[in-house]
Every structure is written in C-alpha cells, then in structure tokens.
Motif scaffolding. Structure first.
Motif, PDB file in Angstrom:
ATOM      1  N   TYR A 134       0.813  -1.272   0.093  1.00  0.00           N
ATOM      2  CA  TYR A 134       0.041   0.087  -0.067  1.00  0.00           C
ATOM      3  C   TYR A 134       0.904   1.185  -0.171  1.00  0.00           C
ATOM      4  CZ  TYR A 134      -3.854   2.952   1.385  1.00  0.00           C
ATOM      5  OH  TYR A 134      -4.710   3.999   1.564  1.00  0.00           O
ATOM      6  N   PHE A 135       1.922   1.354   1.040  1.00  0.00           N
ATOM      7  CA  PHE A 135       2.814   2.520   0.796  1.00  0.00           C
ATOM      8  C   PHE A 135       3.658   2.309  -0.441  1.00  0.00           C
ATOM      9  CE2 PHE A 135       3.868   4.286   5.111  1.00  0.00           C
ATOM     10  CZ  PHE A 135       2.507   3.790   5.829  1.00  0.00           C
ATOM     11  N   GLN A 136       4.031   1.347  -0.995  1.00  0.00           N
ATOM     12  CA  GLN A 136       4.827   1.502  -2.064  1.00  0.00           C
ATOM     13  C   GLN A 136       3.821   2.099  -3.312  1.00  0.00           C
ATOM     14  OE1 GLN A 136       6.164  -2.746  -2.151  1.00  0.00           O
ATOM     15  NE2 GLN A 136       7.980  -2.169  -1.245  1.00  0.00           N
ATOM     16  N   ASP A 137       2.666   1.430  -3.422  1.00  0.00           N
ATOM     17  CA  ASP A 137       1.619   2.028  -4.613  1.00  0.00           C
ATOM     18  C   ASP A 137       1.608   3.541  -4.237  1.00  0.00           C
ATOM     19  OD1 ASP A 137       1.319  -0.455  -5.380  1.00  0.00           O
ATOM     20  OD2 ASP A 137      -0.464  -1.038  -4.403  1.00  0.00           O
ATOM     21  N   TYR A 138       1.408   4.088  -3.194  1.00  0.00           N
ATOM     22  CA  TYR A 138       1.348   5.568  -2.839  1.00  0.00           C
ATOM     23  C   TYR A 138       2.707   6.219  -3.576  1.00  0.00           C
ATOM     24  CZ  TYR A 138      -3.144   6.625  -1.043  1.00  0.00           C
ATOM     25  OH  TYR A 138      -4.551   6.839  -0.890  1.00  0.00           O
ATOM     26  N   VAL A 139       3.859   5.748  -3.235  1.00  0.00           N
ATOM     27  CA  VAL A 139       5.351   6.311  -3.635  1.00  0.00           C
ATOM     28  C   VAL A 139       5.193   6.234  -5.140  1.00  0.00           C
ATOM     29  CG1 VAL A 139       7.629   5.979  -3.623  1.00  0.00           C
ATOM     30  CG2 VAL A 139       6.394   5.566  -1.398  1.00  0.00           C
ATOM     31  N   ASP A 140       4.633   5.198  -5.616  1.00  0.00           N
ATOM     32  CA  ASP A 140       4.520   5.464  -7.111  1.00  0.00           C
ATOM     33  C   ASP A 140       3.788   6.405  -7.827  1.00  0.00           C
ATOM     34  OD1 ASP A 140       6.087   2.689  -7.308  1.00  0.00           O
ATOM     35  OD2 ASP A 140       4.621   1.688  -7.612  1.00  0.00           O
ATOM     36  N   LEU A 141       2.562   6.395  -7.050  1.00  0.00           N
ATOM     37  CA  LEU A 141       1.682   7.736  -7.683  1.00  0.00           C
ATOM     38  C   LEU A 141       2.455   8.921  -7.439  1.00  0.00           C
ATOM     39  CD1 LEU A 141      -1.156   8.690  -8.216  1.00  0.00           C
ATOM     40  CD2 LEU A 141      -1.849   8.744  -5.864  1.00  0.00           C
ATOM     41  N   TRP A 142       2.926   9.115  -6.166  1.00  0.00           N
ATOM     42  CA  TRP A 142       3.657  10.482  -6.085  1.00  0.00           C
ATOM     43  C   TRP A 142       4.797  10.542  -7.047  1.00  0.00           C
ATOM     44  CZ3 TRP A 142       4.251   8.777  -0.339  1.00  0.00           C
ATOM     45  CH2 TRP A 142       2.764   8.880   0.345  1.00  0.00           C
ATOM     46  N   ALA A 143       5.435   9.666  -7.529  1.00  0.00           N
ATOM     47  CA  ALA A 143       6.562   9.881  -8.311  1.00  0.00           C
ATOM     48  C   ALA A 143       5.877   9.895  -9.678  1.00  0.00           C
ATOM     49  CB  ALA A 143       7.261   8.524  -8.371  1.00  0.00           C
ATOM     50  N   SER A 144       4.795   9.696 -10.035  1.00  0.00           N
ATOM     51  CA  SER A 144       4.043  10.009 -11.337  1.00  0.00           C
ATOM     52  C   SER A 144       3.818  11.560 -11.337  1.00  0.00           C
ATOM     53  CB  SER A 144       2.844   9.158 -11.480  1.00  0.00           C
ATOM     54  OG  SER A 144       1.808   9.888 -10.794  1.00  0.00           O
ATOM     55  N   ALA A 145       3.588  12.114 -10.480  1.00  0.00           N
ATOM     56  CA  ALA A 145       3.433  13.715 -10.535  1.00  0.00           C
ATOM     57  C   ALA A 145       4.532  14.419 -11.385  1.00  0.00           C
ATOM     58  CB  ALA A 145       3.551  14.289  -9.011  1.00  0.00           C
ATOM     59  N   GLU A 146       5.480  14.227 -11.323  1.00  0.00           N
ATOM     60  CA  GLU A 146       6.700  14.850 -12.457  1.00  0.00           C
ATOM     61  C   GLU A 146       6.339  14.550 -13.937  1.00  0.00           C
ATOM     62  OE1 GLU A 146      10.807  15.865 -11.573  1.00  0.00           O
ATOM     63  OE2 GLU A 146      11.037  13.953 -12.702  1.00  0.00           O
ATOM     64  N   LYS A 147       6.127  13.221 -14.063  1.00  0.00           N
ATOM     65  CA  LYS A 147       5.576  13.089 -15.814  1.00  0.00           C
ATOM     66  C   LYS A 147       4.214  13.609 -16.066  1.00  0.00           C
ATOM     67  CE  LYS A 147       4.091   8.437 -15.339  1.00  0.00           C
ATOM     68  NZ  LYS A 147       2.530   8.658 -15.700  1.00  0.00           N
ATOM     69  N   LEU A 148       3.364  13.920 -15.032  1.00  0.00           N
ATOM     70  CA  LEU A 148       1.926  14.238 -15.265  1.00  0.00           C
ATOM     71  C   LEU A 148       1.920  15.966 -15.452  1.00  0.00           C
ATOM     72  CD1 LEU A 148      -0.435  12.140 -13.078  1.00  0.00           C
ATOM     73  CD2 LEU A 148      -0.159  12.057 -15.498  1.00  0.00           C
ATOM     74  N   GLY A 149       3.281  16.513 -15.181  1.00  0.00           N
ATOM     75  CA  GLY A 149       3.223  17.968 -15.275  1.00  0.00           C
ATOM     76  C   GLY A 149       3.304  18.828 -14.028  1.00  0.00           C
ATOM     77  N   PHE A 150       2.821  18.294 -12.932  1.00  0.00           N
ATOM     78  CA  PHE A 150       2.809  19.062 -11.598  1.00  0.00           C
ATOM     79  C   PHE A 150       4.206  19.866 -11.346  1.00  0.00           C
ATOM     80  CE2 PHE A 150      -0.421  15.779 -11.004  1.00  0.00           C
ATOM     81  CZ  PHE A 150      -1.478  16.589 -10.126  1.00  0.00           C
ATOM     82  N   HIS A 151       3.949  20.933 -10.981  1.00  0.00           N
ATOM     83  CA  HIS A 151       5.141  21.779 -10.355  1.00  0.00           C
ATOM     84  C   HIS A 151       5.665  21.188  -9.121  1.00  0.00           C
ATOM     85  CE1 HIS A 151       7.645  25.501  -9.991  1.00  0.00           C
ATOM     86  NE2 HIS A 151       7.293  25.236  -8.800  1.00  0.00           N
ATOM     87  N   GLY A 152       4.991  20.674  -8.258  1.00  0.00           N
ATOM     88  CA  GLY A 152       5.347  20.060  -6.965  1.00  0.00           C
ATOM     89  C   GLY A 152       4.390  19.236  -6.465  1.00  0.00           C
ATOM     90  N   ILE A 153       4.566  18.462  -5.340  1.00  0.00           N
ATOM     91  CA  ILE A 153       3.941  17.553  -4.485  1.00  0.00           C
ATOM     92  C   ILE A 153       4.180  17.994  -3.134  1.00  0.00           C
ATOM     93  CG2 ILE A 153       5.644  15.700  -4.541  1.00  0.00           C
ATOM     94  CD1 ILE A 153       3.290  13.896  -4.358  1.00  0.00           C
ATOM     95  N   LEU A 154       3.139  17.823  -2.385  1.00  0.00           N
ATOM     96  CA  LEU A 154       3.352  18.383  -0.914  1.00  0.00           C
ATOM     97  C   LEU A 154       2.375  17.276  -0.079  1.00  0.00           C
ATOM     98  CD1 LEU A 154       2.303  22.188  -1.554  1.00  0.00           C
ATOM     99  CD2 LEU A 154       4.759  21.393  -1.020  1.00  0.00           C
ATOM    100  N   MET A 155       2.981  17.121   0.959  1.00  0.00           N
ATOM    101  CA  MET A 155       2.530  16.147   1.938  1.00  0.00           C
ATOM    102  C   MET A 155       1.842  16.873   2.983  1.00  0.00           C
ATOM    103  SD  MET A 155       3.416  13.600   0.144  1.00  0.00           S
ATOM    104  CE  MET A 155       2.757  12.191   1.229  1.00  0.00           C
TER     105      MET A 155
END
Length: 356
Positions: free
Chosen positions: A42-63
């Motif tokens: 579950y944790f690993q899947d979320y890390v995969d999701l967060w890492a996808s933010a860059e290729k999706l064009g997000f400027h940043g990700i905030l926890m």
C-alpha cells in the motif's frame, strides 16, 4: 501561468487497518505478517503515485501532517526522500509541519538534511495545527499558537544562520551549531493561513502563503492584506507568493454526477464536528487568541469535467490573485480511482493552468 501542486493526505486504508487495530495489544506474529503483506505494498503504491506527479506536469507535490488516525502522515518528512529518489525536477515539501508538536531547533537540522536528500528541491511549509488534535493530547490552543510563533522565530533564524542563540518562553540556548545546512541559498518557505492576521504575519516574515476552505471573496481579502503588508516591509508580493488550495471531485458520467455537492455536504458536517473554528448555522466561529474562525465556502469543492474544473480553478485564482493551485483529490474510494484523477488532472487541467 498558475503552478499546479498535488496536495496529499495519504489516507489510511479502511481495509488494512482493522487487521492490526482489531488485534489489540501484543498482536501475534501471524497478524503482523498479514498486516505487513498488505500495508507495505500500500505504501509502495502510493510512492509510485507520488512519483508520477513529475511526468504528469505537476510543479510540486506536498504532503500533510496529521495524527491519531485517518491518515498515514504523522511524520511526512520521512516520505520526501522516497519521492526525490524517483524524480528529478519536481518540488517537494510538507504543507505544513505542525511546529507546536516539534522541537524547533531540531526541525532546522532536519530541514538541512531534507534539502540535501531532495537535491535542493525542498519547500518548507509550516502550520499552526488543528485544535481538535491538540485536544487529544491536552495541548491548549493558546499555548500551541505561542509555541508556533516562537518556533517560527527559531526556524527563520536557523535557516539563515549556522550558529544560533535564542532565549524565549519555550526554548533557551546559546550558540547551537546546526548542521547540515540547506543547499538552497533561500529555501522557499510557506505558511498555511485562514485569516488576515496570519497572512500579515507571514508577509512580515517573507513567507509565501496558502489558504483553503474559506470563500474566494475571503481569500482575496487575505491575499490583499498579505500583499499590502509585504509591500510595506519590502518583501516580495503578487501571485507567485500566494496559493489557493481546493478539493476537486471530477464528475465525468452519470454515475459521478452530483458527487461534488454530496461530498461537500458530508465533508462540512465532518469538519464541523472536529473543528470548533468552523462556523455553522447554529454556532459562531471562535476567534479568540490562537483560534481563527472560518466558514467553508461552496467554492471549496470543484466538480464537473476536467475542462470545467480547469475553468473554475482559473477563475478562482484570477479573482483571488493566486499564482499557485494546490489540488486535493476528494471522494475517492480506492487508490485506483485516485490515480485516475491524477491522470485526468495532468492531461486536461494542468495544460490549461500553464497557459492561464
């Protein structure tokens, strides 16, 4: 351009947590193994999701930092290097660290470590915290606010100075050497605010601000006060210093039609029970020292198709003067639904925000 940020609560799994919570004290090895077999992926899947933010064009990700159930983010700084290792350029941070819970000088040291581990991409966000959480540990909101204000003094000074002396009510020390140091000359600092008073304080510090929940008209009032105060102090002003956070619930077919309105009513009811700062039809919002009242506006919940959501985001940002938009994806029942909304936002919304 309106910069897009993914804001992640990292919700706890309603399917996985009962495995360990229901076992009570001293769970068996069998229970722990079952829990591990599910929570680690579950944790690993979320890390995969967060890492996808860059290729999706997000400027940043905030926890975010929250405690005592509901989410897996009591120590969100631990997650940032995992995202940094999987990305190259995206900005990474916490919005924000709840300083009343922490030792202020130690946070400065941790910031130095994180900026190094994130390759100089760290965004430093702070928050005064939530009275409902303070109540759980017997921390008076007035004391929490006082701790927060003093901690900010230490944080601001410690980011700039490698050797720090401070004498206050909660911390007293002389010539502490704080290492390692951030690799950014001026790491971006953010403050979460919901009031004009807090916005003015942030402006005097030179901190960027972000706000949510409150109606767009009130957001503009907060941002205008911030820009006015920052200008008086000779600090930066304008859209790049101001961020708007809203919840997005895509409605793309008959099954999801009306989802944003229904979720909004449920959410406001939930917050009203947990946070006495929120005004309701039968209760005024508290606005005593350490507590700033607010009213959740209808603009908080942005529904419709991705193109409709993009138009609404742009309108709210232009009306309020925000140059940053932090999106919270709400109303999802599964990680797969959440990931699908990230994809929709990246493919359809971000290009329109970039062009705004």
């Amino acid at each position: 351009m309106i910069k897009s940020w993914a804001f992640e609560f990292f919700f706890a799994s309603r399917e996985i947590e009962p495995i360990i919570q229901g076992a009570g004290a001293n769970p068996s090895e069998e229970v722990c193994n079952e829990y591990a077999s599910k929570i680690i992926p579950y944790f690993q899947d979320y890390v995969d999701l967060w890492a996808s933010a860059e290729k999706l064009g997000f400027h940043g990700i905030l926890m975010s930092e929250h405690h005592f159930g509901g989410g897996y983010s009591p120590s969100p700084n631990l997650l940032l290097p995992l995202i940094a290792e999987r990305t190259k350029n995206i900005r990474i941070g916490v919005m924000g660290m709840v300083l009343p819970y922490h030792n202020a000088w130690r946070i400065v040291e941790e910031i130095g470590m994180l900026d190094i581990l994130c390759g100089g991409r760290l965004e430093i966000g702070t928050s005064a915290g939530i009275p409902g959480e303070f109540k759980r540990i017997g921390l008076d909101p007035v004391e929490a606010r006082a701790r927060y204000d003093e901690a900010l003094e230490i944080l601001d000074a410690g980011i700039k100075n490698p050797v720090l002396t401070h004498h206050g009510k909660y911390w007293n020390f002389d010539e502490l050497t704080l290492v390692p140091r951030p690799v950014q000359a001026n790491p971006p600092v953010w403050t979460t605010v919901i009031s004009v008073e807090s916005a003015r304080k942030a402006a005097r510090r030179g901190s960027k601000i972000v706000t949510g929940f409150i109606p767009t008209e009130k957001v503009k009032e907060v941002f205008d006060a911030y820009n006015e105060e920052a200008d008086k102090c000779g600090n930066p002003t304008g859209p790049d210093m101001c961020g708007l956070r809203r919840q997005v619930i895509f409605e793309i077919d008959e099954e999801t039609a009306g989802k944003s309105e229904a979720f909004g009513e449920m959410f406001k009811s939930m917050i009203a029970k947990a946070d006495d700062r929120m005004a309701t039809s039968d209760r005024k919002a508290l606005d005593s020292p350490g507590k700033h009242g607010y009213t959740i506006g209808k603009e908080e919940f942005i529904g419709g198709t991705p193109n409709q959501a993009a138009d609404e985001i742009i309108e709210q940002c232009k009306e309020s003067g925000a140059g940053h938009f932090q999106v919270v994806f709400s109303g999802d029942n599964t990680l797969q639904e959440l990931a699908g909304n990230w994809e929709l936002f990246g493919h359809y919304v971000i290009p329109k925000l970039n062009a705004a």
